[in-house]
Design an enzyme around this catalytic site. Structure first.
Site, PDB file in Angstrom:
ATOM      1  N   VAL A  14       0.830  -1.210   0.000  1.00 41.04           N
ATOM      2  CA  VAL A  14       0.000   0.000   0.000  1.00 41.04           C
ATOM      3  C   VAL A  14       0.867   1.265   0.000  1.00 41.04           C
ATOM      4  O   VAL A  14       0.623   2.196  -0.783  1.00 41.04           O
ATOM      5  CB  VAL A  14      -0.973  -0.019   1.204  1.00 41.04           C
ATOM      6  N   LYS A 105      -7.372  -0.074   9.467  1.00 44.70           N
ATOM      7  CA  LYS A 105      -8.744  -0.089  10.020  1.00 44.70           C
ATOM      8  C   LYS A 105      -8.834  -0.579  11.462  1.00 44.70           C
ATOM      9  O   LYS A 105      -9.590  -0.039  12.254  1.00 44.70           O
ATOM     10  CB  LYS A 105      -9.680  -0.901   9.127  1.00 44.70           C
ATOM     11  N   GLU A 129      -9.839   7.552   4.676  1.00 50.41           N
ATOM     12  CA  GLU A 129     -10.628   7.010   3.554  1.00 50.41           C
ATOM     13  C   GLU A 129     -10.233   5.566   3.253  1.00 50.41           C
ATOM     14  O   GLU A 129     -11.081   4.717   2.950  1.00 50.41           O
ATOM     15  CB  GLU A 129     -10.397   7.882   2.310  1.00 50.41           C
ATOM     16  N   GLY A 134     -11.175   0.162   0.516  1.00 49.12           N
ATOM     17  CA  GLY A 134     -10.052   0.396  -0.410  1.00 49.12           C
ATOM     18  C   GLY A 134     -10.291   1.615  -1.273  1.00 49.12           C
ATOM     19  O   GLY A 134     -10.445   2.734  -0.782  1.00 49.12           O
ATOM     20  N   GLY A 187      -2.418 -15.704  -3.215  1.00 53.42           N
ATOM     21  CA  GLY A 187      -2.127 -14.431  -2.544  1.00 53.42           C
ATOM     22  C   GLY A 187      -3.372 -13.619  -2.214  1.00 53.42           C
ATOM     23  O   GLY A 187      -3.266 -12.481  -1.757  1.00 53.42           O
ATOM     24  N   GLU A 190      -4.503 -14.409   3.419  1.00 50.26           N
ATOM     25  CA  GLU A 190      -3.267 -14.432   4.206  1.00 50.26           C
ATOM     26  C   GLU A 190      -2.999 -15.859   4.695  1.00 50.26           C
ATOM     27  O   GLU A 190      -3.924 -16.663   4.809  1.00 50.26           O
ATOM     28  CB  GLU A 190      -3.449 -13.566   5.465  1.00 50.26           C
ATOM     29  N   ASP A 201     -12.235  -8.290  10.127  1.00 46.09           N
ATOM     30  CA  ASP A 201     -11.909  -7.179   9.226  1.00 46.09           C
ATOM     31  C   ASP A 201     -13.191  -6.415   8.833  1.00 46.09           C
ATOM     32  O   ASP A 201     -13.222  -5.183   8.887  1.00 46.09           O
ATOM     33  CB  ASP A 201     -11.201  -7.764   7.984  1.00 46.09           C
ATOM     34  N   LYS A 205     -14.440  -2.327   9.801  1.00 42.76           N
ATOM     35  CA  LYS A 205     -14.901  -1.369   8.794  1.00 42.76           C
ATOM     36  C   LYS A 205     -16.354  -0.945   9.078  1.00 42.76           C
ATOM     37  O   LYS A 205     -16.714   0.219   8.908  1.00 42.76           O
ATOM     38  CB  LYS A 205     -14.770  -1.987   7.399  1.00 42.76           C
ATOM     39  N   GLY A 302      -5.389  -3.734  -2.477  1.00 45.30           N
ATOM     40  CA  GLY A 302      -4.398  -3.660  -3.561  1.00 45.30           C
ATOM     41  C   GLY A 302      -3.648  -2.345  -3.526  1.00 45.30           C
ATOM     42  O   GLY A 302      -4.118  -1.345  -2.972  1.00 45.30           O
TER      43      GLY A 302
END
Ligand code: HSE
Length: 423
Positions: A14, A105, A129, A134, A187, A190, A201, A205, A302
């Site tokens: 990132v 996050k 943001e 993403g 990929g 994880e 996760d 969010k 990504g």
């Protein structure tokens, strides 16, 4: 022209994507937004990452203190991930009067009030943001574009890993374990997939989105959470026949002054706009009382999509004279604000002996708990038969109590799965 210096903490996927965009678009940003944004410091253990980006090694800092003291840094972009030292580094930046931009996050949703207080003290800005969705600009939509609305409902697919796994399970009729292994090899997932597949996760969010939507901070531990690991190819196939697709949804609703917030797999009617959000894509569906339904769709992870959100924050921040404050973040929801016993339709699959009275016994338990059946299906004509029920709207506690009693019935062999249904 206003010159703005940016420090990037962490030049991994990132951070590297963010640096790439800032370097490549510097001239366009100058022309279109009237600010000259330059990377003036980076913090990373790997020198070669700095060199690969064509940056001068002179800007590689040896510590966060050095960045906090650097007068050429105005904005600190955190792309390190993890709770610490990310949080301490950002507090240090804010205390030094530098604005922060983060994509982290978990850290952000757990430390929001502390970061907000530190920012308020020095007048620095706080931008996030990239924490949610993403590349989809959902945070700016919530903070800058919904002023006319009471937000009534959010339904979101905000985890690409699980959406990828569920899409492939649905398309290939494959098991969770097989697709997970494949997703790890490719990929997408994880090596330790727990944060994604158990719904953590998504709940971080949802905590951020709900806090903005309902003007009161929703701590993540008040969100009901269930992951995708118990979903089977068999249930997904039956769901398809019934007109549903399976999705891990993050749902928040406002009802009579209280909030319902949950992350769990659902059977979603195939006509819902979120039903066609496949692979690693994310989407957020919001209902406002003035605007009605809106939906954002895009890549939730990504280098470049997340970098896009971070650069948008950097440019937005660079152009502010005074940064907006979110004092409501210190006003925190408690268990009293939450509807724990929410309502849903349910899908139940169980195995039972094909003997006289078994359906009557099950129906008796449903009747006792006030659960109304909308569909019933008995699949094959064997000694042990799978039976599927879909209910009308039912309270969660009543449904769970009914399922517990049904599991204990003499002729019920096993309860295989209980999945909430969203129409
Ligand atoms: N792990 C997240 C996902 C991406 O799978 O969507 C970063 O938020």
């Amino acid at each position: 022209m206003k010159k703005v210096g940016v420090a990037i903490l962490g030049l991994g996927v990132v951070g590297g994507g963010t640096a790439r965009i800032l370097i490549d678009r510097r001239q366009q940003i100058k022309e279109e937004y009237g600010v000259d944004v330059e990377i003036t410091a980076v913090l990373d253990l790997k020198k070669e990452r700095v060199l690969d980006l064509g940056l001068d090694l002179k800007i590689l800092a040896s510590s966060m203190d050095e960045i906090a003291l650097n007068p050429n840094v105005d904005i600190v972009v955190e792309c390190m991930g993890g709770l610490e030292p990310a949080k301490s580094f950002l507090l240090k930046a804010l205390e030094a009067g530098k604005s922060i931009v983060t994509s982290n996050k978990e850290m952000f949703c757990k430390s929001w009030p502390e970061l907000e207080a530190a920012a308020a003290k020095t007048g620095a800005g706080l931008y996030y943001e990239a924490t949610t969705g993403g590349g989809m600009p959902i945070i700016r939509t919530m903070t800058q574009a919904m002023q006319a609305n009471n937000i009534l409902e959010i339904k979101a697919i905000i985890n690409g890993t699980t959406n990828y796994i569920l899409t492939r399970m649905s398309q290939e009729g494959a098991s969770y374990q097989d697709i997970l292994k494949d997703a790890q090899a490719l990929g997408y997932a994880e090596a330790n997939p727990v944060a994604d597949v158990e719904g953590y996760d998504s709940s971080y969010k949802l905590s951020i989105l709900s806090s903005l939507a309902f003007n009161k901070r929703l701590p993540v531990d008040l969100i009901y959470r269930e992951g995708i690991t118990k979903l089977t190819a068999e249930d997904i196939a039956i769901g398809k026949e019934l007109g549903y697709v399976v999705k891990l949804l993050a749902i928040a609703k406002q009802k009579e002054g209280k909030i319902e917030a949950r992350v769990h797999p659902v059977f979603l009617s195939k006509d819902h706009p979120l039903a066609n959000v496949n692979d690693a894509f994310n989407a957020v569906f919001v209902v406002g009382d003035a605007v009605g339904d809106i939906m954002l769709y895009g890549r939730g992870a990504g280098a470049l999509p997340t970098g896009s959100a971070i650069v948008s924050d950097v440019v937005f921040c660079a152009r502010q004279e005074v940064h907006a404050r979110y004092s409501e973040m210190n006003n925190c929801m408690t268990a009293d604000d939450i509807i724990e016993d929410f309502e849903s339709d349910y899908y139940l699959r169980l195995n039972a002996r094909d003997v006289s009275g078994v359906i009557a016994d099950i129906a008796g338990v449903f009747k006792k708990h006030n659960v109304s059946i909308s569909q019933m299906r008995q699949d094959r004509n064997n000694e042990i038969i799978p039976i599927i029920f879909v209910t009308h709207k039912t309270r969660e506690k009543a449904m769970k109590a009914a399922v517990e009693e049904i599991a204990a019935l003499k002729n019920v062999v096993s309860v295989e799965n209980l999945i909430r249904v969203e129409k």
